[in-house]
Design an enzyme around this catalytic site. Structure first.
Site, PDB file in Angstrom:
ATOM      1  N   SER A  14       0.339  -1.005  -0.001  1.00  0.00           N
ATOM      2  CA  SER A  14      -0.053  -0.098   0.145  1.00  0.00           C
ATOM      3  C   SER A  14       1.056   1.306  -0.299  1.00  0.00           C
ATOM      4  CB  SER A  14      -0.784   0.195   1.468  1.00  0.00           C
ATOM      5  OG  SER A  14      -1.824   1.208   1.080  1.00  0.00           O
ATOM      6  N   SER A  16      -0.603   4.363   0.703  1.00  0.00           N
ATOM      7  CA  SER A  16      -1.759   4.941   1.292  1.00  0.00           C
ATOM      8  C   SER A  16      -1.010   6.174   2.739  1.00  0.00           C
ATOM      9  CB  SER A  16      -2.949   4.210   2.387  1.00  0.00           C
ATOM     10  OG  SER A  16      -3.717   3.903   1.065  1.00  0.00           O
ATOM     11  N   THR A  61      -8.859  -2.376   3.637  1.00  0.00           N
ATOM     12  CA  THR A  61      -8.053  -2.592   2.507  1.00  0.00           C
ATOM     13  C   THR A  61      -8.986  -4.752   2.213  1.00  0.00           C
ATOM     14  OG1 THR A  61      -7.319  -3.082   0.075  1.00  0.00           O
ATOM     15  CG2 THR A  61      -6.545  -2.763   2.932  1.00  0.00           C
ATOM     16  N   LYS A  65     -12.953  -5.891   3.338  1.00  0.00           N
ATOM     17  CA  LYS A  65     -14.223  -5.492   2.834  1.00  0.00           C
ATOM     18  C   LYS A  65     -15.578  -5.235   3.264  1.00  0.00           C
ATOM     19  CE  LYS A  65     -11.123  -2.027  -0.322  1.00  0.00           C
ATOM     20  NZ  LYS A  65     -11.332  -1.300  -1.902  1.00  0.00           N
TER      21      LYS A  65
END
Length: 166
Positions: A14, A16, A61, A65
Site C-alpha cells: 500500500s 496510502s 482494504t 472490505k
C-alpha cells in the site's frame, strides 16, 4: 491530533500512508497523521479503535472490505447495496463509547473516473476479481446499464476464469 489509518492485511504493497502523509503536509494539516493498522485478525478492529483515542477514520482494504460489515454499527445506503465498505468514520462519545459508520467510496471514485471516457459503444465489460472493489465496480456498471461479467482465478459456472481469456 487527528489520526487516520489503513486497516487490512497485508499492507506492504500500500502507498496510502505515504500518500496521506504527503497530502497532510502539502495542505498544512499538521494536526493529522496517517498510520497503517496491519492485522491478520479482523476482530482486532475494536481494540485498535479503543487503543487509539485520536483515531477518527479508517480506510479498509483487502481482505476485509466485505467481512467488516458485521462489526460496524451502521452503513450508508450505497455500502448496503454493494455489500462492501472501504471507509469507516469513528464517532466517539463520553465514557469511551464509540460507533463505527461504514461507507463505500470505491463506487463513487470508479464512476467519477469512468464516466468521462465512456462512449455509446461501451455496453459490456469484464471485472477482474470478485472482492469488495469488484462489487463497487459492478454497482456502477449496473447503474450505468452496462452488462458485465466477473473473471476469477477459480472455475465457476457464474464467472469466467482467467484461464478462459485469450
Amino acid at each position: 491530533m487527528k489520526k487516520f489509518g489503513l486497516f487490512g492485511f497485508p499492507l506492504g504493497h500500500s502507498f496510502s500512508k505515504k500518500f496521506f502523509t504527503e497530502k497532510f503536509e502539502r495542505e498544512g494539516l499538521a494536526d493529522c497523521v496517517y498510520e497503517n493498522f496491519e492485522t491478520q485478525n479482523i476482530y482486532d478492529l475494536k481494540k485498535i479503535v479503543m487503543d487509539n483515542p485520536d483515531l477518527v477514520g479508517l480506510n479498509v482494504t483487502i481482505p476485509y472490505k466485505q467481512d467488516i460489515i458485521p462489526l460496524l454499527d451502521n452503513l450508508d445506503d450505497i455500502s448496503q447495496r454493494i455489500g462492501a465498505v472501504n471507509c469507516i468514520r469513528i464517532q466517539r462519545f463520553e465514557g469511551g463509547r464509540f460507533e463505527l459508520h461504514g461507507y463505500n467510496t470505491d463506487a463513487w471514485g470508479f464512476e467519477l473516473a469512468i464516466r468521462p471516457i465512456l462512449r455509446p459503444h461501451h455496453r459490456r465489460a469484464l471485472i477482474l476479481g470478485t472482492g469488495g472493489s469488484a462489487k463497487a465496480v459492478s454497482y456502477v456498471f449496473r447503474k450505468l446499464n452496462i452488462e458485465h461479467f466477473f473473471v476469477t482465478r477459480e472455475e465457476s459456472r457464474f464467472h469466467y476464469c482467467y484461464a478462459d481469456l485469450n
